[in-house]
Design a protein around this motif. Sequence first.
Motif, PDB file in Angstrom:
ATOM      1  N   GLU A 147       5.203  -7.855 -10.967  1.00  0.00           N
ATOM      2  CA  GLU A 147       4.030  -7.595 -10.065  1.00  0.00           C
ATOM      3  C   GLU A 147       3.968  -8.835  -9.276  1.00  0.00           C
ATOM      4  OE1 GLU A 147       0.242  -5.497 -11.030  1.00  0.00           O
ATOM      5  OE2 GLU A 147      -0.662  -7.595 -10.742  1.00  0.00           O
ATOM      6  N   HIS A 148       3.561  -8.616  -7.878  1.00  0.00           N
ATOM      7  CA  HIS A 148       3.480  -9.523  -6.710  1.00  0.00           C
ATOM      8  C   HIS A 148       2.066  -9.475  -6.301  1.00  0.00           C
ATOM      9  CE1 HIS A 148       7.893 -10.501  -7.012  1.00  0.00           C
ATOM     10  NE2 HIS A 148       7.861  -9.048  -7.276  1.00  0.00           N
ATOM     11  N   ARG A 149       1.469 -10.531  -5.717  1.00  0.00           N
ATOM     12  CA  ARG A 149       0.311 -10.548  -4.933  1.00  0.00           C
ATOM     13  C   ARG A 149       0.691 -11.182  -3.672  1.00  0.00           C
ATOM     14  NH1 ARG A 149      -5.662 -12.251  -6.919  1.00  0.00           N
ATOM     15  NH2 ARG A 149      -6.471 -13.137  -4.720  1.00  0.00           N
ATOM     16  N   LEU A 150      -0.036 -10.543  -2.396  1.00  0.00           N
ATOM     17  CA  LEU A 150      -0.035 -11.135  -1.141  1.00  0.00           C
ATOM     18  C   LEU A 150      -1.596 -11.259  -0.678  1.00  0.00           C
ATOM     19  CD1 LEU A 150       1.251 -11.662   1.654  1.00  0.00           C
ATOM     20  CD2 LEU A 150       1.340  -9.367   1.960  1.00  0.00           C
ATOM     21  N   ASP A 151      -2.087 -12.464  -0.413  1.00  0.00           N
ATOM     22  CA  ASP A 151      -3.330 -12.594   0.063  1.00  0.00           C
ATOM     23  C   ASP A 151      -3.149 -12.700   1.856  1.00  0.00           C
ATOM     24  OD1 ASP A 151      -5.219 -13.650  -2.245  1.00  0.00           O
ATOM     25  OD2 ASP A 151      -3.053 -14.392  -2.519  1.00  0.00           O
ATOM     26  N   CYS A 152      -4.300 -12.017   2.350  1.00  0.00           N
ATOM     27  CA  CYS A 152      -4.172 -12.060   3.849  1.00  0.00           C
ATOM     28  C   CYS A 152      -5.545 -12.089   4.623  1.00  0.00           C
ATOM     29  CB  CYS A 152      -3.376 -10.813   4.202  1.00  0.00           C
ATOM     30  SG  CYS A 152      -4.393  -9.148   3.299  1.00  0.00           S
ATOM     31  N   ASP A 153      -5.486 -12.134   5.687  1.00  0.00           N
ATOM     32  CA  ASP A 153      -6.712 -12.119   6.324  1.00  0.00           C
ATOM     33  C   ASP A 153      -7.154 -10.559   6.651  1.00  0.00           C
ATOM     34  OD1 ASP A 153      -6.858 -14.744   6.782  1.00  0.00           O
ATOM     35  OD2 ASP A 153      -5.827 -14.586   8.712  1.00  0.00           O
ATOM     36  N   PHE A 154      -6.190  -9.793   6.974  1.00  0.00           N
ATOM     37  CA  PHE A 154      -6.292  -8.199   7.277  1.00  0.00           C
ATOM     38  C   PHE A 154      -5.317  -7.512   6.540  1.00  0.00           C
ATOM     39  CE2 PHE A 154      -8.265 -10.703  10.740  1.00  0.00           C
ATOM     40  CZ  PHE A 154      -9.565 -10.188  11.048  1.00  0.00           C
ATOM     41  N   VAL A 155      -5.359  -6.096   6.429  1.00  0.00           N
ATOM     42  CA  VAL A 155      -4.463  -5.209   6.180  1.00  0.00           C
ATOM     43  C   VAL A 155      -4.393  -3.956   7.072  1.00  0.00           C
ATOM     44  CG1 VAL A 155      -4.128  -3.414   4.351  1.00  0.00           C
ATOM     45  CG2 VAL A 155      -5.117  -5.706   3.531  1.00  0.00           C
ATOM     46  N   ALA A 156      -3.123  -3.586   7.501  1.00  0.00           N
ATOM     47  CA  ALA A 156      -2.926  -2.637   8.353  1.00  0.00           C
ATOM     48  C   ALA A 156      -2.281  -1.591   7.514  1.00  0.00           C
ATOM     49  CB  ALA A 156      -1.992  -3.005   9.357  1.00  0.00           C
ATOM     50  N   GLY A 157      -3.150  -0.381   7.332  1.00  0.00           N
ATOM     51  CA  GLY A 157      -2.529   0.798   6.662  1.00  0.00           C
ATOM     52  C   GLY A 157      -1.828   1.626   7.435  1.00  0.00           C
ATOM     53  N   CYS A 158      -0.267   1.393   7.601  1.00  0.00           N
ATOM     54  CA  CYS A 158       0.713   2.211   8.267  1.00  0.00           C
ATOM     55  C   CYS A 158       1.497   2.890   7.408  1.00  0.00           C
ATOM     56  CB  CYS A 158       1.175   1.506   8.971  1.00  0.00           C
ATOM     57  SG  CYS A 158       0.336   0.233   9.957  1.00  0.00           S
ATOM     58  N   ASP A 159       0.721   3.686   6.240  1.00  0.00           N
ATOM     59  CA  ASP A 159       1.755   3.978   5.233  1.00  0.00           C
ATOM     60  C   ASP A 159       1.692   5.574   4.848  1.00  0.00           C
ATOM     61  OD1 ASP A 159      -1.190   3.731   4.575  1.00  0.00           O
ATOM     62  OD2 ASP A 159      -0.762   3.233   2.464  1.00  0.00           O
ATOM     63  N   GLY A 160       1.422   6.199   6.070  1.00  0.00           N
ATOM     64  CA  GLY A 160       1.364   7.656   6.267  1.00  0.00           C
ATOM     65  C   GLY A 160       0.534   8.519   5.646  1.00  0.00           C
TER      66      GLY A 160
END
Length: 393
Positions: A147-160
């Motif tokens: 399992e991996h984790r990615l912290d971010c400011d924003f999420v762009a849902g381009c996953d269909g």
Amino acid sequence: MRTQVAIIGAGPAGMLLAHLLAAENIEAIVLERRDRHYVEGRVRAGVLEQVTVDLMRRLKLSSRLDQDGLVHSGTNLSLDGQIIHIDLANLTGGSTVTVYGQQEVMRDLFDAAEPRGVHVIWDADETMLHDVDSERPFLTWKKNGTEHRLDCDFVAGCDGFHGPSRMAIPNNVLKTFERVYPFGWLGILADVPPAGHELIYANHERGFALASMRSATRSRYYIQCSLNDRVEDWPDERFWDEACLRLGRDVATKVTRGPSFEKSIAPLRSFVSEPMRWGRLFLAGDAAHIVPPTGAKGLNLAASDVIMLSQALREFYRDHSSAGIDSYSERALSRVWKAERFSWWFTSITHRFPNMDGFDRRIQMAELDYIRGSITAQRSLAENYVGLPLETI
């Protein structure tokens, strides 16, 4: 691991957005459930609006597009074999469309990714969104059992349509609108020259057909079929016979038959979810909307979504303004619904619907005859077909 924008999905929306953000020096990481070979190999639409062509040029990704793309200044409707030509360029002040397959667009985007520092993580399974309604969203996923984790400011849902992003919006916030069509498109690819230098959309008493192409030596044909049909029900000879019948005698004489190397049946639907932004999550492309392939708006809508989203994110990071991200959903949906309207209308006048009676058929014929004789009607069709202008910030 941390980035400014986490992008879920390496399809057209995700990769175009990644390149746009890279050009603005905004950090982004793309997570994709499949591998590159799978994503690049998916057979999809191939008609690009000028907005999409201009975007590829702006990103300096258009060398093959400019060399191999087929620029069309017109398109054609056929009513029981009688051709109605729509002069796109003259009706719209010079706008055209370009035939260039989505597979080729994806190849261009992927080839340029690594040299430009666009980071794609392939085979990212079981991606989950967390705390997207807070100022500290993050993603988790599994790869090779870890399992991996990615912290971010924003999420762009381009996953269909089937991805997890839209599902992260609470049911009491998300509204969906859908129209499922009672037929599908049976499509084939064959390495034969196209029947003409422009597309032909045919309305025949037996159903819809489309003569299209991917290049000067590769053709794409479609016919309307039942949702109960199977690919195995349609050997090549039967398909060619039916397509030629629906396209009409004059076009049929120009059809070069050959063995198909890809054959599939796609259902048709119209779908929109609102809003396209919730908290720090933004939806783009098929994650937010689906159009029937009539009119070829899917990839082009994805491109316009991410143009608006990249502008909004640039404002946020460069100008410290949230105006763009706050207005993203409203702006994008305004364009989406216009494309949905056109695709629904174009489908309604070119297909045979179950239980159509003589009145319904005559209405279709009258609509097409009106288009034939009215420059105003042709101009409206042409403006929507080439793509409505995209306002810029």
